[in-house]
Design an enzyme around this catalytic site. Structure first.
Site, PDB file in Angstrom:
ATOM      1  CE1 TYR A 209      -9.543   4.124   5.675  1.00 19.68           C
ATOM      2  CE2 TYR A 209      -8.703   5.323   7.577  1.00 19.68           C
ATOM      3  CZ  TYR A 209      -8.514   4.834   6.300  1.00 19.68           C
ATOM      4  OH  TYR A 209      -7.326   5.046   5.655  1.00 19.68           O
ATOM      5  CE  LYS A 210      -8.314   0.637   4.205  1.00 22.87           C
ATOM      6  NZ  LYS A 210      -6.862   0.605   4.291  1.00 22.87           N
TER       7      LYS A 210
ATOM      8  CG  ASP B   8      -0.799  -1.769   7.272  1.00 22.04           C
ATOM      9  OD1 ASP B   8      -1.959  -1.985   7.691  1.00 22.04           O
ATOM     10  OD2 ASP B   8      -0.472  -0.714   6.697  1.00 22.04           O
TER      11      ASP B   8
ATOM     12  NE  ARG C 191     -10.342  -2.703  -2.808  1.00 26.83           N
ATOM     13  CZ  ARG C 191      -9.737  -1.845  -1.991  1.00 26.83           C
ATOM     14  NH1 ARG C 191      -8.514  -2.072  -1.568  1.00 26.83           N
ATOM     15  NH2 ARG C 191     -10.353  -0.745  -1.588  1.00 26.83           N
TER      16      ARG C 191
ATOM     17  CG  PHE D 182      -1.997   1.024   1.160  1.00 25.70           C
ATOM     18  CD1 PHE D 182      -3.104   0.843   0.354  1.00 25.70           C
ATOM     19  CD2 PHE D 182      -1.891   2.186   1.897  1.00 25.70           C
ATOM     20  CE1 PHE D 182      -4.093   1.817   0.287  1.00 25.70           C
ATOM     21  CE2 PHE D 182      -2.872   3.156   1.828  1.00 25.70           C
ATOM     22  CZ  PHE D 182      -3.982   2.976   1.029  1.00 25.70           C
TER      23      PHE D 182
HETATM   24  C1  LIG Z   1      -6.083   1.776   4.298  1.00 26.00           C
HETATM   25  C2  LIG Z   1      -4.660   1.504   4.535  1.00 26.00           C
HETATM   26  C3  LIG Z   1      -3.853   2.440   5.175  1.00 26.00           C
HETATM   27  C4  LIG Z   1      -4.442   3.763   5.549  1.00 26.00           C
HETATM   28  O1  LIG Z   1      -3.549   4.683   6.064  1.00 26.00           O
HETATM   29  P1  LIG Z   1      -4.097   6.094   6.549  1.00 26.00           P
HETATM   30  O2  LIG Z   1      -2.990   6.657   7.321  1.00 26.00           O
HETATM   31  O3  LIG Z   1      -5.361   5.863   7.316  1.00 26.00           O
HETATM   32  O4  LIG Z   1      -4.436   6.888   5.325  1.00 26.00           O
HETATM   33  C5  LIG Z   1      -2.527   2.124   5.402  1.00 26.00           C
HETATM   34  N1  LIG Z   1      -2.027   0.919   5.034  1.00 26.00           N
HETATM   35  C6  LIG Z   1      -2.790  -0.004   4.413  1.00 26.00           C
HETATM   36  C7  LIG Z   1      -2.206  -1.320   4.033  1.00 26.00           C
HETATM   37  C8  LIG Z   1      -4.124   0.263   4.139  1.00 26.00           C
HETATM   38  O5  LIG Z   1      -4.873  -0.642   3.513  1.00 26.00           O
END
Ligand SMILES: *Cc1c(COP(=O)(O)O)cnc(C)c1O
Length: 404
Positions: free
Chosen positions: A218-219, A193, A363, A123
């Site tokens: 938030y997911k 992560d 997705r 990511f």
């Molecule tokens: C959604 C997500 C993030 C989000 O990071 P933010 O700091 O909330 O923008 C980080 N890493 C992964 C792998 C994600 O899927």
């Protein structure tokens, strides 16, 4: 599968009552996967209470009436979802900020180990933050290698192996226990992560002997847009590591107003500034939904929903890039298609909200808490109709949406 078979699955679904706990709009099958989890029905009332009573009436007194402990209390509610003890998780800042704190802390363990290893195609924020973190530590560097080469890239100079447990695009899942053991055998610290894992698949951080982890709420945890993230530090590291963002909320005695910084014991040292209480109220409502949920039923339903959509994709002739083995994937399914963007737009026009991931991935998130088997089956039927009709040509959907 026939429609009767699908309906039988719904009739036997122990999670079916959870659907009513979410405020989903009519006419929408929400397969966002999963940049923004759905709104729990109770969130509005919790926010109203936070604003009018806790802020409006109780004012500053609210800090002593539950606010100041919110980061540890909410961390304790996330802990069972990631296989951690309640005192190993704290809520605060964003996933990006927590990654920075964890990486710099890990780079400071052993001056002989200076390299952060991660996966190409991770990511973006994970790699961007790692770039920034190594720039803050003298001699440190980031080594980004293809997915299949991350373990071979470990060596005597590796400080941290930073990986995303479930890949945001393909849903490929690393085997947490064996990857963690390999990293540690090479003398590195393992940083996971969990953004696409918590609330989607079983995660057992303690059992896997993980060192550090971060994740997003938030997911699949339905905390609301931009909800505060979490950080896990295994107990054995808690007194040895300190946050490079040494703010007053992480001080051993924040209200002594001392000039010098002294880290708080336990997880509180990872806090930087004042917790965002409006956002915390929304997040806590999302987390409380999990209190009554049989987590094993969630993981099992995720696999069942996946099989339904995989069959629909196969029938439509789509190339699935998500592993068929349930233990090797998360809770979304991705199809590669040259017109993936147009397909995503055509689905949205028909009420099926999924995501397009550049350059060629469609997705679809399969959230066991609020999707029925029928929802997923119906979305699969719609996907098949769109593919067969050819009604997704790019010229109809020239403009790409700037959603993440
Ligand atoms: C959604 C997500 C993030 C989000 O990071 P933010 O700091 O909330 O923008 C980080 N890493 C992964 C792998 C994600 O899927």
């Amino acid at each position: 599968m026939t429609r009767d078979e699908i309906d039988a699955l719904d009739a036997a679904d122990p999670l079916a009552p959870m659907r009513a706990r979410f405020a989903l709009p009519d006419g929408v099958i929400y397969l966002d996967g999963n940049s923004l989890g759905a709104l729990p029905r109770d969130t509005g009332a919790a926010m109203a209470d936070m604003v009018s009573r806790q802020w409006g009436d109780r004012l500053i007194r609210s800090w002593n009436e539950g606010w100041i402990d919110a980061p540890t209390r909410l961390g304790g509610k996330i802990a069972p979802l990631v296989g951690a003890a309640t005192d190993e998780v704290i809520v605060g800042d964003s996933t990006s900020a927590n990654l920075f704190k964890a990486l710099v802390a890990a780079l400071r363990i052993d001056p002989a180990r200076r390299v952060v290893v991660s996966e190409a195609g991770n990511f973006p924020t994970d790699l961007h933050v790692a770039e920034g973190a190594v720039a803050c530590v003298p001699g440190a560097m980031l080594k980004v290698v293809p997915r299949g080469e991350v373990l071979a890239a470990l060596g005597p100079d590796t400080a941290v192996l930073m990986l995303t447990h479930v890949h945001y695009k393909t849903a490929e899942r690393f085997d947490m226990p064996s990857v963690t053991a390999t990293a540690q055998a090479a003398g590195a610290v393992m940083l996971w992560d969990l953004s696409h894992s918590a609330g989607a698949v079983a995660v057992e951080l303690d059992a896997a002997n993980a060192d550090l982890a971060v994740g997003c709420t938030y997911k699949y945890l339905n905390g609301g847009p931009g909800a505060p993230a979490y950080l896990y530090v295994a107990r054995r590291w808690q007194e040895r590591l300190a946050s490079p963002l040494s703010g007053w909320m992480g001080h051993a005695a924040p209200f002594a107003f001392a000039d010098g910084y002294e880290p708080a014991p336990g997880m509180k040292r990872w806090l930087a500034g004042t917790p965002p209480m409006l956002a915390m109220a929304a997040l806590e409502t999302g987390l409380d939904l999990w209190a009554s949920v049989d987590r094993a039923a969630v993981w099992a339903k995720s696999a069942a929903l996946w099989r339904i959509m995989a069959a629909a994709g196969e029938a439509a002739g789509l190339e699935c890039v998500t592993p068929a083995d349930a233990a090797a994937r998360g809770s979304h399914i991705s199809f590669r298609h040259p017109d993936a963007h147009a397909l995503t737009q055509a689905l949205i026009e028909r009420g099926v909200i999924g995501d397009f991931r550049d350059p060629d991935v469609l997705r679809l998130g399969l959230t066991p808490l609020y999707l029925s088997h029928r929802d997923v089956w119906q979305a699969g039927e719609i996907l098949g109709e769109i593919v067969r009709s050819g009604m997704y040509r790019e010229e109809r959907f020239g403009e790409r949406l700037a959603v993440t």
